[in-house]
Design an enzyme around this catalytic site. Structure first.
Site, PDB file in Angstrom:
ATOM      1  N   TRP A 145       0.827  -1.214   0.000  1.00  7.77           N
ATOM      2  CA  TRP A 145       0.000   0.000   0.000  1.00  7.77           C
ATOM      3  C   TRP A 145       0.853   1.252   0.000  1.00  7.77           C
ATOM      4  CZ3 TRP A 145      -4.232  -1.301  -1.961  1.00  7.77           C
ATOM      5  CH2 TRP A 145      -4.793  -2.550  -1.674  1.00  7.77           C
TER       6      TRP A 145
ATOM      7  N   ASP B 174      -1.755   6.841   6.409  1.00 10.46           N
ATOM      8  CA  ASP B 174      -2.797   5.923   5.946  1.00 10.46           C
ATOM      9  C   ASP B 174      -3.082   4.988   7.123  1.00 10.46           C
ATOM     10  OD1 ASP B 174      -4.264   3.819   4.930  1.00 10.46           O
ATOM     11  OD2 ASP B 174      -2.912   3.399   3.248  1.00 10.46           O
TER      12      ASP B 174
ATOM     13  N   LYS C  19     -12.485  -1.670   7.458  1.00  8.65           N
ATOM     14  CA  LYS C  19     -11.914  -2.556   8.479  1.00  8.65           C
ATOM     15  C   LYS C  19     -12.576  -2.203   9.822  1.00  8.65           C
ATOM     16  CE  LYS C  19      -8.223  -2.514   5.374  1.00  8.65           C
ATOM     17  NZ  LYS C  19      -8.508  -3.419   4.291  1.00  8.65           N
TER      18      LYS C  19
HETATM   19  N1  PMP Z   1      -4.155   1.240   2.489  1.00  9.18           N
HETATM   20  C1  PMP Z   1      -4.211   0.138   3.266  1.00  9.18           C
HETATM   21  C2  PMP Z   1      -3.332   0.046   4.463  1.00  9.18           C
HETATM   22  C3  PMP Z   1      -5.099  -0.886   2.933  1.00  9.18           C
HETATM   23  O1  PMP Z   1      -5.170  -1.978   3.687  1.00  9.18           O
HETATM   24  C4  PMP Z   1      -5.927  -0.748   1.792  1.00  9.18           C
HETATM   25  C5  PMP Z   1      -6.951  -1.796   1.397  1.00  9.18           C
HETATM   26  N2  PMP Z   1      -6.889  -2.996   1.959  1.00  9.18           N
HETATM   27  C6  PMP Z   1      -5.804   0.401   1.015  1.00  9.18           C
HETATM   28  C7  PMP Z   1      -4.922   1.376   1.400  1.00  9.18           C
HETATM   29  C8  PMP Z   1      -6.640   0.584  -0.210  1.00  9.18           C
HETATM   30  O2  PMP Z   1      -7.909   0.911   0.185  1.00  9.18           O
HETATM   31  P1  PMP Z   1      -9.142   1.017  -0.835  1.00  9.18           P
HETATM   32  O3  PMP Z   1      -9.451  -0.354  -1.277  1.00  9.18           O
HETATM   33  O4  PMP Z   1     -10.200   1.626   0.047  1.00  9.18           O
HETATM   34  O5  PMP Z   1      -8.738   1.916  -1.937  1.00  9.18           O
END
Ligand code: PMP
Length: 356
Positions: free
Chosen positions: A99, A166, A190
């Site tokens: 991520w 994030d 989550k």
């Molecule tokens: N950042 C983290 C730490 C994540 O776990 C995730 C999704 N699992 C995301 C970003 C991406 O999120 P989204 O699917 O809402 O775009």
């Protein structure tokens, strides 16, 4: 029968959230309309939005000089919006896996990126600590919990530049000193509620620090601040479910109580992973996430993969399969995951050890 859900997100949500959202889908507050039907400009929905914002402020102790926004687009849209709005010349990023790498790639589209710390050298199995933060960057971006690799930082860093985190997968799992951050954001799916809504906590002064470039209206933070999260039609039912989740967190004793339970769950599961000769952990001690717990087979046991997943399935345990980029297993133990869910998983691991 309700399963023991260890999904990484979307994930298990608290029962009162599911029950009250289900009721609101049928009828919102004796309004004769479903939350799916009601106008987002109505008093009924405004009350939902206001309560969601004020509960979030209360539960996470968000100071008054921060805006709270609910938007669409997921955390992935934030990866692009952050540099679009704030990257003037150079930004610093910490690379702790998938991520953060995605966030880095988006930032590179808009300016220079300095990766000031990374755990890539050891396959992202630890969280870098003690790195020096430069003072000549527009902001520093971190991923506080790495959902795929299962590493987490529990400390709120002191940064000489705006700190942006994030917190998609660890928000509401511990008290956070919000005042140390310029912005905190994440996909809700989550600990906050269902997929389809993104939370953003942003310090007021950041709205004035916008980079000098053309940014489409929907991708400007100022648009959503001015529109109070209703510049366009917000994800109404998702925001309702977020409100219910926040109500539940508050009723459970708030983020301190969530932290205590998170520690208990993670310690219990890690103890079994360490004890059971079939399994081993992948993350170094001191960096182990309380939210996502990856584990793999001890050497020579890899052939048991499907057998174990089936063994767990008949015990009503789901969501254990590791991310496709890592393999093995990952148990996601978010706020709504109960001690009983973890006990069921531990017992399953012990029974499997006896069986093979
Ligand atoms: N950042 C983290 C730490 C994540 O776990 C995730 C999704 N699992 C995301 C970003 C991406 O999120 P989204 O699917 O809402 O775009």
């Amino acid at each position: 029968m309700r399963k023991h859900i260890f999904n990484a997100g979307p994930c298990k949500l608290a029962d009162p959230c599911l029950e009250n959202t289900a009721k609101a889908v049928l009828e919102l507050n004796n309004s004769g309309q479903s939350i799916l039907e009601v106008s987002h400009r109505s008093k009924d929905f405004q009350a939902v939005m206001d309560e969601a914002v004020s509960l979030f402020r209360e539960v996470l102790s968000i100071p008054d000089n921060y805006h709270v926004l609910f938007m669409g687009g997921g955390a992935s849209t934030q990866f692009a919006m952050i540099p679009m709005n704030f990257l003037k010349t150079k930004a610093a990023y910490v690379n702790t896996g998938t991520w953060s790498k995605k966030a880095i790639d988006e930032a590179k589209l808009f300016g220079n990126v300095e990766v000031i710390a990374s755990s890539q050298d050891k396959n992202y199995t630890y969280y870098p600590k003690g790195f020096k933060i430069p003072s000549d960057v527009d902001y520093l971006h971190i991923t506080s919990n790495n959902t795929i690799r299962g590493t987490e930082i529990f400390e709120d860093l002191n940064a000489p530049v705006p700190l942006i985190a994030d917190m998609s997968s660890d928000i509401l799992s511990r008290p956070v000193d919000v005042s140390k951050y310029a912005m905190i954001y994440g996909g809700a799916q989550k600990n906050m509620g269902p997929a389809g809504v993104t939370f953003v906590i942003i310090r007021n002064d950041m709205i004035e620090k916008i980079a000098d470039r053309v940014v489409p209206t929907m991708l400007r933070y100022s648009t959503h601040v001015e529109g109070e999260s209703m510049y366009n039609t917000p994800p109404c039912v998702n925001i309702f479910a977020v409100k219910e989740t926040l109500k539940w967190v508050k009723a459970m004793g708030g983020v301190k109580a969530m932290e205590k339970l998170a520690k208990e769950r993670a310690e219990m599961l890690y103890a079994e992973i360490e004890r059971n000769p079939l399994f081993r952990p992948t993350v170094e001690e001191g960096s182990r996430s309380r939210m996502n717990i990856p584990f793999i087979w001890a050497e020579g046991k890899e052939d048991l993969q499907e057998k174990f997943l089936d063994f767990a399935k008949v015990r009503n345990i789901v969501g254990l399969k590791g991310h496709r980029s890592v393999g093995g297993f990952r148990a996601s133990t978010y706020n709504a995951c109960t001690i009983d869910d973890v006990k069921a998983l531990v017992k399953c691991m012990q029974d499997f050890e006896k069986e093979v």
